[in-house]
Scaffold this motif. Sequence first.
Motif, PDB file in Angstrom:
ATOM      1  N   ALA A 115       0.827  -1.209   0.000  1.00  0.00           N
ATOM      2  CA  ALA A 115       0.000   0.000   0.000  1.00  0.00           C
ATOM      3  C   ALA A 115       0.861   1.258   0.000  1.00  0.00           C
ATOM      4  CB  ALA A 115      -0.929  -0.007   1.208  1.00  0.00           C
ATOM      5  N   LEU A 116       2.006   1.196   0.664  1.00  0.00           N
ATOM      6  CA  LEU A 116       2.904   2.354   0.688  1.00  0.00           C
ATOM      7  C   LEU A 116       3.643   2.508  -0.632  1.00  0.00           C
ATOM      8  CD1 LEU A 116       4.439   2.056   4.280  1.00  0.00           C
ATOM      9  CD2 LEU A 116       2.466   3.391   3.526  1.00  0.00           C
ATOM     10  N   LEU A 117       4.111   1.406  -1.186  1.00  0.00           N
ATOM     11  CA  LEU A 117       4.869   1.497  -2.431  1.00  0.00           C
ATOM     12  C   LEU A 117       4.018   2.031  -3.576  1.00  0.00           C
ATOM     13  CD1 LEU A 117       6.959  -1.808  -2.325  1.00  0.00           C
ATOM     14  CD2 LEU A 117       7.591   0.487  -1.565  1.00  0.00           C
ATOM     15  N   LEU A 118       2.759   1.637  -3.627  1.00  0.00           N
ATOM     16  CA  LEU A 118       1.887   2.142  -4.683  1.00  0.00           C
ATOM     17  C   LEU A 118       1.608   3.629  -4.526  1.00  0.00           C
ATOM     18  CD1 LEU A 118      -0.800  -0.553  -5.506  1.00  0.00           C
ATOM     19  CD2 LEU A 118       1.366  -0.094  -6.613  1.00  0.00           C
ATOM     20  N   ASN A 119       1.837   4.150  -3.330  1.00  0.00           N
ATOM     21  CA  ASN A 119       1.675   5.583  -3.090  1.00  0.00           C
ATOM     22  C   ASN A 119       3.018   6.309  -3.044  1.00  0.00           C
ATOM     23  OD1 ASN A 119      -1.247   6.393  -2.612  1.00  0.00           O
ATOM     24  ND2 ASN A 119      -1.123   4.546  -1.354  1.00  0.00           N
TER      25      ASN A 119
END
Length: 355
Positions: A115-119
């Motif tokens: 979820a963090l990497l996609l953001n």
Amino acid sequence: MSPRVSRVTKRTIFDRLGPLFARTDVRRTYRFSRPTLHFGASEYRAIREIVRSGWVSNGDHVRRLEQHFIDRFGVKHAIACSNCTQGLVIAVRAAGLAGARVALPAFTWPSTLYALLLNHCTPVWADIDPETWLIDLGSVRARYDAVLAVDTFGNEAAVRTRAPVIYDAAHGYALPRLGRRGLAEVVSLSFTKLPTAGEGGMILTNDSALAREATELRRLSARMLEMAGVIGLNSVAHYEETYLKKLQVTERYRKLLRAGFREQAVPRASNHSVFAIRLDTPAVRDRIHAALSDRGFETKVYYDPLAVGLPNTDYVYNRLLALPTYPQMMGKVRQICDIINRAARGRGVGDKRAR
């Protein structure tokens, strides 16, 4: 010493998930997870009506499931998603944290990091408390802008910080403070969870601006199927009775296990989503895991740390084994405990000395 981690990419997550799923034999006689459904004529009628109508997502059943969360947990907004992973991606984006430096535990399912990497966020690794297995912000020495905390195995997290916090509440259904923590919380309704929608997630927030943004992002990328809404409504309606049966399975393990082990400490509250035991040594854990696998019982060795060099994370992971606790396992608990007790003593399940 800072935790060592190779360059973190989406490929890293897939590489970690591959071996985890490879250890899951679909031919296994007794699976680690199995959804408990209470379907009757009304549920089958509802699904037939969904198919007949052609309105297959974000309809009345999904809205009723969202309302259940609002009513039960006293939260202002509940946004149903296709799964918890997408819910976390949306929550981080809707909270305005894209590109931020976000502290998170390395002891978590890879979706938390995903979820963090996609953001385009930078992960800032935190160790865990060796007894509760929850994030220990005191272990973080690097700067961070926000926190993504995790209700590890259903143990309620409560982070004290001035930074914005989002809670990965994948295992968090029915926790006492659910709906009242941080900017947002995201609950999983996957087939491995109680309750389940077959697949799904629920974003909970009291921030109306965040809710509006999350609702739009959900519309674009992560709508929940109406069939999932039917399953979810059925599952939450029977949650208490299924949960009590699950606790009875867990209590039977406690009574019959003779191997030396520790359970997760609970500082506030837990829904006991996962029953994991911490064995004395990695060798004992591995021996027990192999013995159960040989007899057709699937157990879980997780969470595989997303970064290495965090002492408590490495210590706990190397000794942890999660056991199946769904109600249908009640009749197998004695056999599982016999296998564990023998393997812990270094005796094979077929060893005559152990009979």
